[in-house]
Design a protein around this motif. Sequence first.
Motif, PDB file in Angstrom:
ATOM      1  N   UNK A  47       0.147  -0.971   0.110  1.00 51.86           N
ATOM      2  CA  UNK A  47       0.242   0.019   0.251  1.00 51.86           C
ATOM      3  C   UNK A  47       0.906   1.239   0.210  1.00 51.86           C
ATOM      4  N   UNK A  48       0.153   2.720  -0.368  1.00 54.76           N
ATOM      5  CA  UNK A  48       1.198   3.673  -0.514  1.00 54.76           C
ATOM      6  C   UNK A  48       0.246   4.735   0.153  1.00 54.76           C
ATOM      7  N   UNK A  49       1.059   6.163   0.674  1.00 48.64           N
ATOM      8  CA  UNK A  49       0.593   6.794   1.235  1.00 48.64           C
ATOM      9  C   UNK A  49      -0.683   7.661   0.400  1.00 48.64           C
ATOM     10  N   UNK A  50      -1.733   8.134   0.744  1.00 51.49           N
ATOM     11  CA  UNK A  50      -1.957   8.830  -0.346  1.00 51.49           C
ATOM     12  C   UNK A  50      -2.107  10.625   0.028  1.00 51.49           C
ATOM     13  N   UNK A  51      -1.389  11.104  -0.375  1.00 49.39           N
ATOM     14  CA  UNK A  51      -1.779  12.991   0.056  1.00 49.39           C
ATOM     15  C   UNK A  51      -3.120  13.767   0.195  1.00 49.39           C
ATOM     16  N   UNK A  52      -4.437  13.160  -0.396  1.00 46.52           N
ATOM     17  CA  UNK A  52      -5.520  14.260  -0.654  1.00 46.52           C
ATOM     18  C   UNK A  52      -6.624  13.312  -0.808  1.00 46.52           C
ATOM     19  N   UNK A  53      -7.930  14.066  -0.760  1.00 44.50           N
ATOM     20  CA  UNK A  53      -9.289  12.951  -0.999  1.00 44.50           C
ATOM     21  C   UNK A  53      -9.738  12.772  -1.624  1.00 44.50           C
ATOM     22  N   UNK A  54      -8.943  13.472  -3.258  1.00 46.82           N
ATOM     23  CA  UNK A  54      -8.890  12.862  -4.509  1.00 46.82           C
ATOM     24  C   UNK A  54      -8.816  11.848  -4.824  1.00 46.82           C
ATOM     25  N   UNK A  55      -9.850  10.728  -5.168  1.00 48.51           N
ATOM     26  CA  UNK A  55      -9.332   8.962  -5.736  1.00 48.51           C
ATOM     27  C   UNK A  55     -10.125   8.862  -7.167  1.00 48.51           C
ATOM     28  N   UNK A  56     -10.261   9.884  -7.493  1.00 49.16           N
ATOM     29  CA  UNK A  56     -10.730  10.158  -9.169  1.00 49.16           C
ATOM     30  C   UNK A  56      -9.495   8.882  -9.925  1.00 49.16           C
ATOM     31  N   UNK A  57      -8.294   8.663  -9.750  1.00 50.68           N
ATOM     32  CA  UNK A  57      -8.089   7.450 -10.611  1.00 50.68           C
ATOM     33  C   UNK A  57      -7.674   5.985  -9.934  1.00 50.68           C
ATOM     34  N   UNK A  58      -8.008   6.249  -8.902  1.00 52.22           N
ATOM     35  CA  UNK A  58      -7.543   5.250  -7.471  1.00 52.22           C
ATOM     36  C   UNK A  58      -8.268   3.863  -7.895  1.00 52.22           C
TER      37      UNK A  58
END
Length: 266
Positions: A47-58
């Motif tokens: 897993x990796x850290x995600x810097x913001x709440x935009x997961x549109x491309x997840x």
Amino acid sequence: MEISFVGAGNLAWHLAPALENAGHHVNEVYSRQLQHSRQLVSNLYDARTHSDLNFADSPSQLFILAVPDDSLESVCSQLVLPENAILVHTSGSQSLSKLERWETIYSDVPVQTGVFYALQTFTRGRPFMDFMDIPICVEATDKETEDILVKLGQELSDIVYIITSAERSTLHLAAVFACNFTNHLLTIAHDLTTAQQLEFDLLRPIIRETIQKGLSVDNPADVQTGPARRGDLSTIERHLAQLENAPQLAEIYQLITKNIIQRYRK
């Protein structure tokens, strides 16, 4: 299943590894406290850290909100998800209808919503918990999402229930009495003993026996003991005299004592 976590606190610390151990893949972890997300990610496969709440491309299909109840709406208002993602919260007291309403207001794409509530007390930093005997309470706005969450729950636990928001709220309230209030009363007992240079360890056998006894019967009321249960008013008065200089503790003592006496009054 591909999964992302929003929040890296007490629950996420235990749930994310449990999901990976069940064969799922945690892609991303977002937390306002970057150190928390980094610590959780270090315990996961890749897993990796995600810097913001935009997961549109997840690539994730399931997004788990593991944040405090009073942060849920704020997080939902900023959250960007892929189309047809499943978003679940893990709260005992927040209704599913609120999550559904927030997503209707804030999301630009269709999102399925649900609840994945593990009925247990969690603390980050403690050894990872085995979920096999932890009740998982599931709710969803549609049958397909419900089936997915039930299957996910069954891969973690032997105890999976489909319950309503109202039922879950009652369970959460009962858990506050059984867990949080009980622990606070233990804290008070610790304060009383240590204030008199007594070892709290002296109480551990009676605490252990009380909990074990209460769990061994259908109704803990059947094994209630103590001065209030016996109607021993002289002992109660002596205890209150000891608490003369601690009015808040005296109030707690009187309230619980009164409730016990009224319950068992013949």
